[in-house]
Design an enzyme around this catalytic site. Structure first.
Site, short mmCIF file in Angstrom:
data_model
loop_
_atom_site.label_atom_id
_atom_site.label_comp_id
_atom_site.label_asym_id
_atom_site.label_seq_id
_atom_site.Cartn_x
_atom_site.Cartn_y
_atom_site.Cartn_z
CE LYS A 48 -22.63 -11.15 -53.06
NZ LYS A 48 -22.40 -12.38 -52.32
CD GLN A 60 -20.10 -15.27 -51.93
OE1 GLN A 60 -20.32 -14.07 -51.88
NE2 GLN A 60 -20.97 -16.13 -52.43
CG ASP A 108 -25.58 -12.95 -46.66
OD1 ASP A 108 -26.15 -12.55 -47.69
OD2 ASP A 108 -24.46 -13.47 -46.64
#
Ligand code: NAD
Length: 297
Positions: free
Chosen positions: A54, A98, A121
């Site tokens: 990322k 995460q 997200d």
């Protein structure tokens, strides 16, 4: 039988990335520099790989990025304090924590603590709600990547019978939620099947499109689907393989070789859905930046 059409994610990711790069230029011309901050807690090797890629992708695209790598024993309060700080840090338009998190940390609480406008997200309950009423803030990255694959390869979803295998909050549920909406590239009739479904094949055998997000290598077999089905394989599973340098290889949730001939189209693993997820994260970050600054991209 001519064999299946391979739905390669790389071509779609390149297409999406190009659009993102152009939009970053527009934002920069207007004086905005999009930024993404990623928080990793603990030492899960797969998570560390995702987080590194990322960061690399942000760098490549000209998105400001920072990664916080916190020790596995970090307390919930310490993490919530950091998120609070990042919610108020104007340099970052997107915050990604995460998952999975270590056991002592309540995941739901952490997700809710992220400013919903920075929730790239799309896991925050407010954004899940907006998605389910058909007014999404952004689309969650993996399902969004699947929609881009279907669009790119001109696979019709309207009126089609779609079966999603798996009901996770990350893939299965949002995927179904997107596809049932009364909107372009959706309008499907969707069934979600899962570990407690009786006679799962009854659903998959009748599906025009099967989306497998289970986490079990080669779960979907040829005798479970009909001829010419479209197969989207979300699975990323490590299986031991002594013939490879690493001692393992990555396989999906479907029996790719067995299904290749009878399906009309299929995503490979690796090289299918997986490569799309990061592209959609970049896309979401710059759209979050635009939305936070009232810019129409
Ligand atoms: P999860 O473990 O949260 O959910 C798995 C789902 O599969 C559950 O809802 C469960 O009910 C269902 N399931 C399990 N066993 C089943 C069975 N025997 N029959 C029917 N259903 C069954 O997993 P997830 O986070 O949704 O991930 C699924 C897979 O997708 C994993 O392999 C994961 O690594 C992969 N994944 C890939 C990406 C990507 O970017 N490509 C992103 C997220 C997840």
């Amino acid at each position: 039988m001519q064999g299946s059409k391979i739905l390669a994610g790389k071509a779609v990711a390149e297409f999406v990335n190009q659009q993102t790069i152009e939009k970053i230029e527009i934002l920069k011309e207007k004086g905005f520099n999009p930024g993404l901050v990623v928080v990793l807690v603990g030492d899960d090797p797969a998570s560390a790989v995702y987080v590194r890629s990322k960061g690399r992708m942000c760098e490549k695209m000209g998105i400001l990025s920072k990664t916080y790598h916190l020790p596995a024993e970090t307390s919930e309060t310490e993490l919530l304090n950091l998120i609070d700080e990042l919610n108020n840090d104007d340099r970052y338009n997107g915050i990604l924590v995460q998952l999975p998190l270590p056991k002592q940390i309540n995941e739901a609480k952490v997700i809710e603590s992220i400013n919903h406008l920075k929730d790239v997200d799309c896991f925050h309950p407010r954004n899940v709600g907006l998605l389910s009423i058909g007014s999404p803030y952004l689309l969650p990255c993996t399902p969004a990547g699947i929609i881009e694959i279907l669009k790119f390869y001109k696979i019709e979803t309207s009126g089609k019978d779609v079966v999603v295998i798996g009901r996770s909050n990350i893939v299965g549920k949002p995927m179904a939620n997107i596809l049932i909406q009364k909107s372009e590239h959706a309008n499907a009739t969707v069934s979600i099947v899962h570990s407690r479904t009786k006679d799962l094949q009854r659903y998959t055998k009748n599906a025009d499109i099967v989306i497998a997000a289970i986490g079990q290598p080669a779960f979907l077999k040829p005798d479970m689907v009909k001829e010419d089905v479209v197969i989207i394989d979300v699975g990323i599973n490590r299986v031991e393989d002594a013939s490879t340098e690493k001692g393992y290889r990555i396989v999906g949730d479907v029996d790719y070789n067995g299904l290749f001939e009878m399906s009309s189209a299929i995503t490979p693993v690796p090289g299918g859905v997986g490569v799309m997820t990061i592209s959609m994260l970049m896309h979401n970050t710059i759209h979050a930046c635009a939305k936070q600054n009232n810019i129409d991209l």
